[in-house]
Design an enzyme around this catalytic site. Sequence first.
Site, PDB file in Angstrom:
ATOM      1  N   HIS A 553       7.345 -11.000   9.412  1.00 45.80           N
ATOM      2  CA  HIS A 553       5.313 -10.786   8.237  1.00 45.80           C
ATOM      3  C   HIS A 553       5.021 -10.316   6.925  1.00 45.80           C
ATOM      4  CE1 HIS A 553       6.122  -8.978  12.906  1.00 45.80           C
ATOM      5  NE2 HIS A 553       7.074  -8.082  12.330  1.00 45.80           N
ATOM      6  N   THR A 554       4.337 -11.941   7.299  1.00 47.47           N
ATOM      7  CA  THR A 554       3.985 -12.550   6.329  1.00 47.47           C
ATOM      8  C   THR A 554       2.926 -11.332   5.220  1.00 47.47           C
ATOM      9  OG1 THR A 554       2.389 -13.829   6.706  1.00 47.47           O
ATOM     10  CG2 THR A 554       4.546 -14.880   6.368  1.00 47.47           C
ATOM     11  N   CYS A 555       2.057 -10.704   5.927  1.00 43.32           N
ATOM     12  CA  CYS A 555       1.583  -9.697   5.761  1.00 43.32           C
ATOM     13  C   CYS A 555       1.897  -8.546   4.921  1.00 43.32           C
ATOM     14  CB  CYS A 555       0.763  -9.043   6.548  1.00 43.32           C
ATOM     15  SG  CYS A 555      -0.655  -9.967   7.299  1.00 43.32           S
ATOM     16  N   PHE A 556       3.258  -8.346   5.470  1.00 36.86           N
ATOM     17  CA  PHE A 556       4.180  -6.913   4.861  1.00 36.86           C
ATOM     18  C   PHE A 556       5.188  -7.774   3.892  1.00 36.86           C
ATOM     19  CE2 PHE A 556       2.342  -6.038   8.285  1.00 36.86           C
ATOM     20  CZ  PHE A 556       1.335  -4.898   7.627  1.00 36.86           C
TER      21      PHE A 556
END
Length: 588
Positions: A553-556
């Site tokens: 999850h690249t957002c996090f």
Amino acid sequence: MWMTVKEDDQEKVESCGFSIAITPVGGEVDEELSSSATFVYDAVNQRVTMTLTFPRAGIFRAAVYYDGGLLLNGEFDCIVLTASDTATVQRNISSKRHNICYEARLLSGGKPRRVLCCISPKQFIVKDYILKFIPKRITSFRLCPSTKLILAPTPEGSGPGGEFTLDDGIQPPLEMVSPERDLIAATFTQLLIANCGGEDTFKNKQEFFYSEVRKAHARHAHDKVALRVARADLLRSSLKATRHFSLADWCKSFDVSFQGEQGVDWGGVRREWFSLVCGQLFDSRFGLFVSFNDSPTGLVHPNPHRPPHLKLKYFELAGKLVGKCLYESALGGSYRQLVRARLTRSFLAQIIGLRVHYKYFEQDDPELYLSKIKYVLETDLDAPDAAELYWAEEEYDHTGRLLYTHDLVPNGASIRVNNATKLQYVDALAQWRLAGRCRLETDAFLRGLTLLVPDHLLAIFDENELELLVCGTGELAVGDWRAHALLAGGGRDWQRLLAWFWAALNAFTPAERARLLQFTTGCSQLPPGGFQELNPRFQITAAPTFGALPTAHTCFNQLCLPDYDSYDQLVHALLWAINEGGEGFGMI
């Protein structure tokens, strides 16, 4: 599709789980043709080779399945030509003049009219006729993977050829019909394959790219050219010093000197200048490139609201410097240069001619992705209590004052988004926010870049590979990685899995470590302070599955790691995920 297979070297697998469904475009599945396909397993290279035999010419759509499930990228079109048509295509492609033209009728934009389709290694040009015999360009499409040539079904008894559509995701699609439609499609496909060098691994693509760049500038001598700049006013003086440089000058070796300094350039001063000027150009504090909404990822993008003193010529200079670095890297040895920049995925995609879409928001603008895109995708917009959403986007300045409202479609401010149109809406929003509003800046950058690097060569890479090509891998110290990673898991099995993970990371090559960082965070480069400054911090979380591929999850900046039976299984899963699944986006 024909492939040569040596039976003594390979084992034919009758029940390997693979199957194929072949359908004439617009028709039903041809069971006899589908059952004639053979699959051969190559135990040495761990590959399955598929051989198809077609009894007649035409366009067929194929779908490959494994154990009943459709493979990723398992659908493709097969263009089957007669022997004479095959010879025509090969003769046209091998010609050095590349004036390949076919007649067609344009169906888009009013009354159908006769046009000329001209195909070259770089572009597909559509020309209208003035006075019925003088060709004049209507539009052109870049010959790269993002330009799609979509074949329509051909009704029985309608004669040869058929309808097709050209769509690059940026300009309006063009619908045409031609009796030579299959020849057009075959020529387009063969030139596209030639542009990509026929290579599939990053290393092979890189070697092909460097070889072609050297060939493109073989006639330009790599002599020295003096470049005198001021350290206190680096960008302005660098722009002034290079503003009259020709292509031949850009291909020369820069002999750099800083005003008021005694250093003699034996290579070190040049490398320092490259590092300093690229560092300033791509630093968000300078204002030429900025992050979206002060994104914690620190990825930068052309600034559509740049200060008035930053003219488009600075973007052109940035493109020329990136092209210069790629050219110097192609020469090899001490000339190799890298650009230390953390560029957004959507900007990298536009450099190679790819169409941007809403999934790029997750990495480039995680705040908007979490607050708006996920809401639109997961909400029933047809419900009575759903928020009203229209096909328009409001633009604000840094103080929160409304600047203007941009319609994503004509009269978009009065058209409401619903469940049936929400995917088109988020894609249109991506087209505007990530591409459309900074089109002038991106085009200026590309003008500079393509002065030194032919644009069709860049199309052989995906956006992740382009970042590795331009920016390199950097120094990723496993000790620094381990010291600042956040861990979410517990128990003896989790400790065993972590030990295997760090051991695998130590054994990885620098390129594989960069791929893993890129897979998890969306960028192969770290901030100047290393993992300590990565925001959010790199996280490793226990996944509730066993033996599956890792996800991210690249957002996090979060890597979700399943458990495995052995160290070798973990290594195999990690390498498969970062090399084959690096373009996926995790949804929470």
